[in-house]
Design an enzyme around this catalytic site. Sequence first.
Site, short mmCIF file in Angstrom:
data_model
loop_
_atom_site.label_atom_id
_atom_site.label_comp_id
_atom_site.label_asym_id
_atom_site.label_seq_id
_atom_site.Cartn_x
_atom_site.Cartn_y
_atom_site.Cartn_z
N ASP A 139 -17.76 8.51 -6.89
CA ASP A 139 -19.34 8.72 -7.40
C ASP A 139 -19.62 7.31 -7.97
O ASP A 139 -19.18 6.93 -8.81
CB ASP A 139 -19.27 9.65 -8.43
CG ASP A 139 -20.64 10.15 -9.17
OD1 ASP A 139 -21.51 9.23 -8.93
OD2 ASP A 139 -20.74 11.24 -9.54
N TYR A 167 -18.30 13.17 -14.82
CA TYR A 167 -19.37 13.89 -15.02
C TYR A 167 -19.18 15.00 -15.40
O TYR A 167 -18.60 16.19 -14.35
CB TYR A 167 -20.28 13.50 -14.08
CG TYR A 167 -21.78 14.31 -13.88
CD1 TYR A 167 -22.74 13.77 -15.13
CD2 TYR A 167 -22.10 15.26 -13.39
CE1 TYR A 167 -23.86 14.21 -15.19
CE2 TYR A 167 -23.19 15.78 -13.46
CZ TYR A 167 -24.15 15.42 -14.42
OH TYR A 167 -25.26 15.98 -14.49
N LYS A 170 -30.72 9.29 -10.56
CA LYS A 170 -30.61 8.18 -11.52
C LYS A 170 -31.04 6.81 -11.11
O LYS A 170 -32.46 6.50 -10.84
CB LYS A 170 -29.06 8.22 -11.96
CG LYS A 170 -28.52 9.59 -12.21
CD LYS A 170 -28.81 10.22 -13.38
CE LYS A 170 -28.49 11.60 -13.32
NZ LYS A 170 -27.17 12.12 -13.12
N ARG A 173 -34.87 21.50 8.14
CA ARG A 173 -33.46 21.73 7.45
C ARG A 173 -32.41 20.77 8.07
O ARG A 173 -31.50 19.86 7.59
CB ARG A 173 -32.79 23.25 7.34
CG ARG A 173 -31.31 23.20 6.88
CD ARG A 173 -30.86 24.56 6.39
NE ARG A 173 -31.58 25.70 7.05
CZ ARG A 173 -31.19 26.01 8.29
NH1 ARG A 173 -30.40 25.41 9.11
NH2 ARG A 173 -31.92 27.12 8.85
C1 LIG Z 1 -26.39 13.01 -12.77
C2 LIG Z 1 -25.04 13.06 -12.04
C3 LIG Z 1 -24.37 13.93 -11.22
C4 LIG Z 1 -25.19 15.03 -10.89
O1 LIG Z 1 -26.32 14.77 -10.07
P1 LIG Z 1 -27.71 15.60 -10.10
O2 LIG Z 1 -28.70 14.82 -9.45
O3 LIG Z 1 -27.98 15.98 -11.71
O4 LIG Z 1 -27.25 16.92 -9.63
C5 LIG Z 1 -23.39 13.35 -10.75
N1 LIG Z 1 -22.50 12.30 -11.07
C6 LIG Z 1 -23.04 11.34 -11.91
C7 LIG Z 1 -22.31 10.31 -12.48
C8 LIG Z 1 -24.15 11.78 -12.62
O5 LIG Z 1 -24.78 10.86 -13.57
#
Ligand SMILES: *Cc1c(COP(=O)(O)O)cnc(C)c1O
Length: 410
Positions: free
Chosen positions: A187, A114, A212, A61
């Site tokens: 982000d 998001y 992604k 961890r």
């Molecule tokens: C998918 C996404 C998230 C969240 O991420 P997870 O891996 O699904 O928890 C946050 N910000 C953006 C822009 C995303 O596309």
Amino acid sequence: MTTDPLAAGYDWSSAGFSTRAIHAGQEADATTGAVVPPIYQVSTYKQDGVGGLRGGYEYSRSANPTRTALEEALAAAEGGAAGFAFASGLAAEDTLLRAVLRPGDHVVVPDDAYGGTYRLVARVFGPWGIEHTPAHLSDPGAVLAAIQPGRTKVVWVETPTNPLLGIADIAELAAHARSAGALLVVDNTFATPYLQNPIALGADVVVHSTTKYVGGHSDVVGGALVVADGAQLPVGLEGPTGTTNVADAVRFHQNASGAVAGPFDAWLTLRGLRTLAVRMDRHVANATRVAQFLVEHDAVTHVIYPGLEQHPGHEVAARQMRGFGGMVSFRTGSEASALAVCGATQVFTLAESLGGVESLIEHPHRMTHGSVAGTALEVPDDLVRISVGIEDVDDLLADLDQALAAGRTA
Ligand SMILES: *Cc1c(COP(=O)(O)O)cnc(C)c1O
């Protein structure tokens, strides 16, 4: 981790993007020469006498060599001082917000954030005493108006936004956040570190859903934080380890809360990161062709892609991005036709998520953004969002053409 003594002295920070993505944190294994960091599928580590840790590893961890490799590579890719890998993007966001906020603080969030980020801020952090204001980030004046000096501790930025692909000027918002004593968090999931580097533009922390584009193959869920060198906690806050460094606070919280990426997930994500640049070049080229095709299509009323000159954020995007990304949104004029298009594609797969090698199509109003219906973040019901993959572009155009024909009769 076990580093190759010959390679350990190389300064990857001055190398180009792909060289960093392929090599930083990934020196050949000192024992075996394995050229790829192995999957250290292990929870605990033998100590050479009490407290005699080899390479600092004690319990997975706290740290695991496969995760360390990913964390170092991500930090190098974003030009940050420290990287942290989590079990999901939202786990990364949750850990960051707990590290830098206290009850009574206020956060500015994008008005088309998001959906999961908005849900986390509003419905998880809200009851713990964090207030938020949605702001239209492409209007710096609106962000300035939403900042409450002394209370706002985080300005949260997405650019391009999801699903409306709005563009925010990172450098300008960073200056506003800094003068208010707040952190600028970006982000960077949609842009990726290949196309945009928020830290170089003044951001304190970069967030990724590595699920992604970084993972890139729709086979792993993960998240990451990269902290800028010297980033400090919001004014007046001392971290749990007695310092005011954001990286120290995040490191403490990552271990204390424990939402870490597992070794296999870290390995898959690192495998994706190595090819990010070549994949993004194709995503951008295909998305550019698709956007142009949709502009000329008479079953489409609006096309939203930052690479189009008519996009209101085109100039800012051209300044702060190396390419305009692989996401395209468009409107068909009615919910019925949008749903019909989403149901008629054969190469594009109807699915949530984005950023994989395969093309995806979805209806945000009913799918990814269903949880924000009725809020300031609600999206139009005739909107279709596509994640343009890296297939042969002519097949993508033909598929959209036949799906739009189906939508016309809906
Ligand atoms: C998918 C996404 C998230 C969240 O991420 P997870 O891996 O699904 O928890 C946050 N910000 C953006 C822009 C995303 O596309």
